[in-house]
Design an enzyme around this catalytic site. Structure first.
Site, short mmCIF file in Angstrom:
data_model
loop_
_atom_site.label_atom_id
_atom_site.label_comp_id
_atom_site.label_asym_id
_atom_site.label_seq_id
_atom_site.Cartn_x
_atom_site.Cartn_y
_atom_site.Cartn_z
N SER A 75 0.80 -1.23 0.00
CA SER A 75 0.00 0.00 0.00
C SER A 75 0.82 1.28 0.00
O SER A 75 0.26 2.37 -0.09
CB SER A 75 -0.95 0.01 1.20
OG SER A 75 -2.08 -0.80 0.94
N LYS A 78 0.18 3.87 -2.62
CA LYS A 78 -0.75 4.99 -2.50
C LYS A 78 -0.05 6.33 -2.33
O LYS A 78 -0.70 7.39 -2.42
CB LYS A 78 -1.72 4.74 -1.34
CG LYS A 78 -2.62 3.52 -1.55
CD LYS A 78 -3.61 3.34 -0.41
CE LYS A 78 -4.53 2.16 -0.62
NZ LYS A 78 -3.94 0.87 -0.27
N SER A 135 -5.78 3.61 4.62
CA SER A 135 -5.26 2.90 3.45
C SER A 135 -6.38 2.24 2.65
O SER A 135 -6.24 1.12 2.16
CB SER A 135 -4.23 1.83 3.87
OG SER A 135 -3.49 1.39 2.76
#
Length: 397
Positions: A75, A78, A135
């Site tokens: 993640s 991101k 997230s």
């Protein structure tokens, strides 16, 4: 009256810098440079497969461990998603209060999520919170679809931005970091992306939040808790992004600011959140124990101006595109250096906001140790007939 400026402006200003040892400063906006050799003898981030520690303004590497190894970023992907969101906001293509309609595709995302429903509308502001704090994969895809029309096109934008940043070891297949073939990055590249994202200072208003609520007061109220626990338990940490998948293990790109010095620490491949957080804390401890920075210019600080008879704005301010600092080991004696401002030759109207019109160099003797783009902060167009007549008339008196 000339159509072009044929002008080189050189300004020399005395500033303090290192007399013994070395001074470190950034040479290019889109990469980090290795200047600190002491780190080669250190044994930090022992629980992680790969790690890097940089100072944000200069981009200099304070510690490196296998930072060029290609690994799944999970993640932490991101960070790029948030960078493109912040760019769209800056360009006026997106506003924080805009309501984004959630597609079935976005709502169907697995993994970490904020449980968006198909057809639901949520503000960009809240979706950013969902990405930065929790997230949320669903929030990331909803924003990708809003900006680019589809996640696939958004991913193309992500990879184009990777190229613009000069990165050679990153390729994205989605906006979330969910497992996918040929989806990879490195600690080095994640640090550069984080450096670019932190140019948008408002981003830490989101990434520093430890807990918040979405749909507050409604029956669908959702509690957000930051996946990056260091924002609560390490002084100065205000971001940026965690990551975890079975393949990637535990990853974190963290940033902290203390005493005017902002650092970025990246670790990939730790076996637990405890080990991940311990490695990042160790890197940050090292940075603030061993180094100091001296700010020279703030981002968007005016450093000079010039008169332009044929422009609609006769006096044009020239500002720094980023903050400018020098980095040095603590306890080092400081002497003087110079800064030089050079305005490009043959600048032509019109100029768009953000156009590079020159360079600011920090120099030590004959050596250039820092180079930062100088830009204009507003659109500059041709003067109209009335403005030209008025200036010509005034020149007679």
């Amino acid at each position: 009256m000339l159509k072009r400026i044929s002008l080189i402006l050189l300004v020399v200003v005395s500033m303090v810098v290192i007399g013994q040892g070395s001074v470190f400063a950034h040479h290019e906006e889109n990469h980090v440079s290795s200047e600190v050799s002491e780190s080669e003898s250190l044994d930090l981030a022992t629980h992680s497969k790969s790690a890097i520690l940089i100072e944000r303004d200069t981009g200099n590497i304070l510690y490196d461990k296998n930072s060029s190894e290609k690994l799944p970023p999970a993640s932490m992907t991101k960070i790029m998603t948030m960078l493109l969101i912040m760019e769209a906001i800056e360009k006026g293509e997106l506003s924080l209060d805009e309501q984004v309609r959630v597609s079935e595709n976005a709502a169907s995302m697995g993994g970490s999520q904020i449980f968006l429903e198909a057809g639901e509308e949520m503000s960009v502001d809240d979706l950013l919170k969902g990405i930065a704090i929790a997230s949320g994969n669903d929030a990331s895809v909803a924003m990708a679809e809003r900006i680019a029309g589809s996640e696939q096109v958004f991913v193309e934008m992500m990879n184009k931005k990777v190229e613009q940043l000069g990165l050679k070891s990153t390729n994205f297949q989605n906006s979330t970091g969910l497992p996918a073939d040929n989806h990879y990055s490195t600690a080095h590249d994640m640090a550069v992306m984080a450096k670019a994202l932190l140019k948008y200072e408002d981003i830490t208003n989101y990434t520093s939040i430890y807990e918040d609520y979405l749909r507050k007061g409604s029956e669908d109220e959702f509690w957000l808790v930051n996946t990056n626990k260091l924002v609560r338990f390490y002084e100065g940490v205000d971001g940026l992004k965690t990551g975890y998948t079975n393949e990637a293990q535990y990853c974190l790109t963290a940033t902290a600011e203390k005493n005017g010095m902002r650092t970025i620490a990246v670790v990939l491949g730790a076996e637990s959140t405890k080990e991940r957080n311990s490695d990042v804390s160790q890197l940050l401890d090292y940075a603030y124990a061993k180094f100091d920075t001296k700010p020279l210019y703030e981002k968007n600080q005016a450093v000079t101006s010039f008169e332009w008879l044929k422009a609609n704005k006769q006096k044009v301010d020239v500002v720094t595109s980023d903050s400018v600092s020098i980095l040095f080991p603590k306890g080092t004696d400081l002497n003087k250096i110079d800064t030089k401002i050079t305005i490009n030759q043959d600048i032509e109207l019109p100029l768009e906001k953000g156009t590079m019109v020159g360079k600011l160099q920090v120099v030590e003797g004959e050596d250039t140790i820092s180079e930062t783009d100088l830009i204009v902060l507003e659109d500059i167009n041709h003067a109209n007939v009335f403005q030209l007549f008025k200036r010509t008339f005034q020149s007679f008196f």
